[in-house]
Scaffold this active site. Structure first.
Site, PDB file in Angstrom:
ATOM      1  N   TYR A 174      44.114 -70.002  -1.765  1.00  0.00           N
ATOM      2  CA  TYR A 174      43.204 -71.102  -2.193  1.00  0.00           C
ATOM      3  C   TYR A 174      44.402 -72.250  -2.185  1.00  0.00           C
ATOM      4  O   TYR A 174      45.534 -72.309  -2.166  1.00  0.00           O
ATOM      5  CB  TYR A 174      42.346 -70.828  -3.433  1.00  0.00           C
ATOM      6  CG  TYR A 174      41.435 -69.497  -3.147  1.00  0.00           C
ATOM      7  CD1 TYR A 174      40.438 -69.757  -2.485  1.00  0.00           C
ATOM      8  CD2 TYR A 174      41.879 -68.438  -3.736  1.00  0.00           C
ATOM      9  CE1 TYR A 174      39.766 -68.576  -2.159  1.00  0.00           C
ATOM     10  CE2 TYR A 174      40.996 -67.531  -3.721  1.00  0.00           C
ATOM     11  CZ  TYR A 174      39.786 -67.488  -2.789  1.00  0.00           C
ATOM     12  OH  TYR A 174      38.953 -66.483  -2.615  1.00  0.00           O
ATOM     13  N   ARG A 353      38.054 -53.351  -9.285  1.00  0.00           N
ATOM     14  CA  ARG A 353      37.118 -52.192  -8.552  1.00  0.00           C
ATOM     15  C   ARG A 353      36.804 -50.989  -9.187  1.00  0.00           C
ATOM     16  O   ARG A 353      35.381 -50.771  -9.255  1.00  0.00           O
ATOM     17  CB  ARG A 353      38.167 -51.651  -7.259  1.00  0.00           C
ATOM     18  CG  ARG A 353      38.135 -52.713  -6.181  1.00  0.00           C
ATOM     19  CD  ARG A 353      39.153 -52.192  -5.141  1.00  0.00           C
ATOM     20  NE  ARG A 353      40.527 -52.092  -5.589  1.00  0.00           N
ATOM     21  CZ  ARG A 353      41.666 -51.887  -5.250  1.00  0.00           C
ATOM     22  NH1 ARG A 353      41.559 -51.464  -3.909  1.00  0.00           N
ATOM     23  NH2 ARG A 353      42.840 -51.895  -5.648  1.00  0.00           N
TER      24      ARG A 353
END
Length: 417
Positions: A174, A353
């Protein structure tokens, strides 16, 4: 140094009830740039499930900072909706963090305010080609001043929205990482060249966020330990980054790795399901892009817990006696692995996760009901992230969290509601 995973930990002015942080991982549960009821339920489930701090992933600091059209933006308009989410998290005994960031040239939005997306340097826009936008532009000093002010303004709004912490995203490709990484920063001024120069603008941004919140919120930064590809940033670069952020006032660093285009596999310690991702695309060009990415993945060893530990320990050693806190991230799927990270001297454990697989996992670990996650690191949660149901585990659906059965309500929710 070691710690009980279920003991409190202080991060700047904030104290968490335990050492577990739900890592930022795009939920894709926003509509018209505001959070939805689904996002509220999603994070309330983590809070109910025992997490100390849950991170709302990718809250853009401006409309141009989005990576996808409907993505959440911190603004006066969205503030009451975010306040509803933080209220729900607090009601379950957890704390809330806003991951604020700007995508720079890593975006797929058609309504940019400028013809070309901004980045550290000009050149080919790798993401923009999907939108027919082939080139990006190098940021000017005026651009940097504007973006720094946008981060500061977003931080003040985050405080008003009830967040306890702010995580400034400086990894994964980013905008701020586009300055830090030599893969994207080709500047020849004071913001390019050496690791110290490449880090200068991100450090300015974090200092502005710290100043804007006056020490009342915990200020975290998510950084890359390594880009994991030739000519990318290394652990030595990450040590320079960490020292600069320490000097700028960071209370904690979250240690990740990899970039969204060049080395996504490094984030997860295992390959993405590129065939699944390609099948979700509309156009042939987008499907071709995923086929190319699949071929670029090196031969990887089998997934293993704590796969970023070696690099994280190298950075920790490079910081010496700095009091800044460090959160380990990377493949924690058991209480044993979490304890190993704390025994190695890290102050907290970040994971995503395993919690996507079971939002109540931390409470199960605390009570002794279980000690190991059922997540198999298949990464299919990443593929479905961009579908209509948002982030969930497709292996178990939402069976482990009945309250998330109808996860994508698609409606925004205000504080007044």
């Amino acid at each position: 140094m070691s710690g009980d995973p279920f003991s409190p930990v202080a991060i700047g002015p904030l104290t968490l009830r335990n050492r577990f942080i739900r890592s930022g991982a795009n939920e894709m549960m926003s509509k018209d740039m505001k959070p939805t009821r689904a996002l509220l339920d999603f994070h309330a489930a983590y809070a109910r499930g025992g997490i100390g701090l849950t991170t709302l992933a990718y809250v853009a600091v401006s409309k141009d900072g989005r990576t996808l059209p409907g993505q959440g933006v911190m603004s006066a308009d969205s503030l009451p909706h975010y306040r509803a989410v933080t209220d729900a998290i607090h009601a379950e005994g957890a704390k809330a963090s806003a991951q604020i960031t700007h995508g720079g040239s890593f975006c797929q939005i058609a309504d940019l305010s400028t013809r070309r997306a901004m980045s550290a340097s000009g050149g080919i826009d790798k993401m923009g080609v999907l939108m027919g936008r082939f080139f990006q532009r190098a940021m000017t000093r005026a651009d940097m001043d504007m973006v720094r002010a946008e981060f500061a303004a977003a931080a003040r709004l985050c405080e008003d929205a009830g967040f306890d912490a702010i995580e400034v995203h400086m990894g994964h490709g980013y905008l701020l990482n586009q300055f830090i990484s030599p893969l994207s920063n080709k500047r020849r001024d004071a913001y390019g060249g050496s690791p110290e120069n490449r880090m200068r603008f991100p450090a300015e941004v974090l200092a502005a966020v710290k100043h804007a919140t006056g020490g009342r919120l915990a200020i975290l930064a998510k950084i890359n330990l390594t880009d994991a590809v030739p000519k990318g940033a290394t652990v030595d670069d990450a040590i320079v980054t960490a020292r600069a952020l320490d000097a700028a006032g960071a209370d904690m660093l979250v240690l990740s790795a990899g970039r969204n285009i060049e080395s996504t596999w490094a984030m997860f310690g295992s390959p993405l399901p590129y065939d699944d991702l390609a099948a979700m695309q509309d156009g042939w060009f987008a499907r071709l892009q995923f086929a190319i990415l699949k071929r670029s993945v090196p031969k990887l060893p089998p997934f293993r817990e704590n796969y970023l530990m070696e690099q994280a320990l190298a950075l920790k050693a490079g910081l010496g006696t700095s009091p800044m806190k460090l959160a380990y991230l990377g493949g924690v799927q058991s209480l044993v692995a979490a304890q190993a990270a704390l025994d190695a001297g890290f102050d907290a454990v970040t994971l995503a996760r395993a919690l996507i697989h079971d939002p109540h996992m931390i409470e199960r670990w605390r009570t002794g009901e279980s000690k190991v996650s059922g997540c198999n690191a298949c990464n299919r949660c990443v593929a479905v992230m961009y579908g209509p149901a948002g982030t969930h585990c497709p292996v178990v659906g939402n069976a482990l969290a009945p309250e998330l059965k109808d996860i994508f309500a698609g409606e925004t929710v205000s504080h007044a509601a």
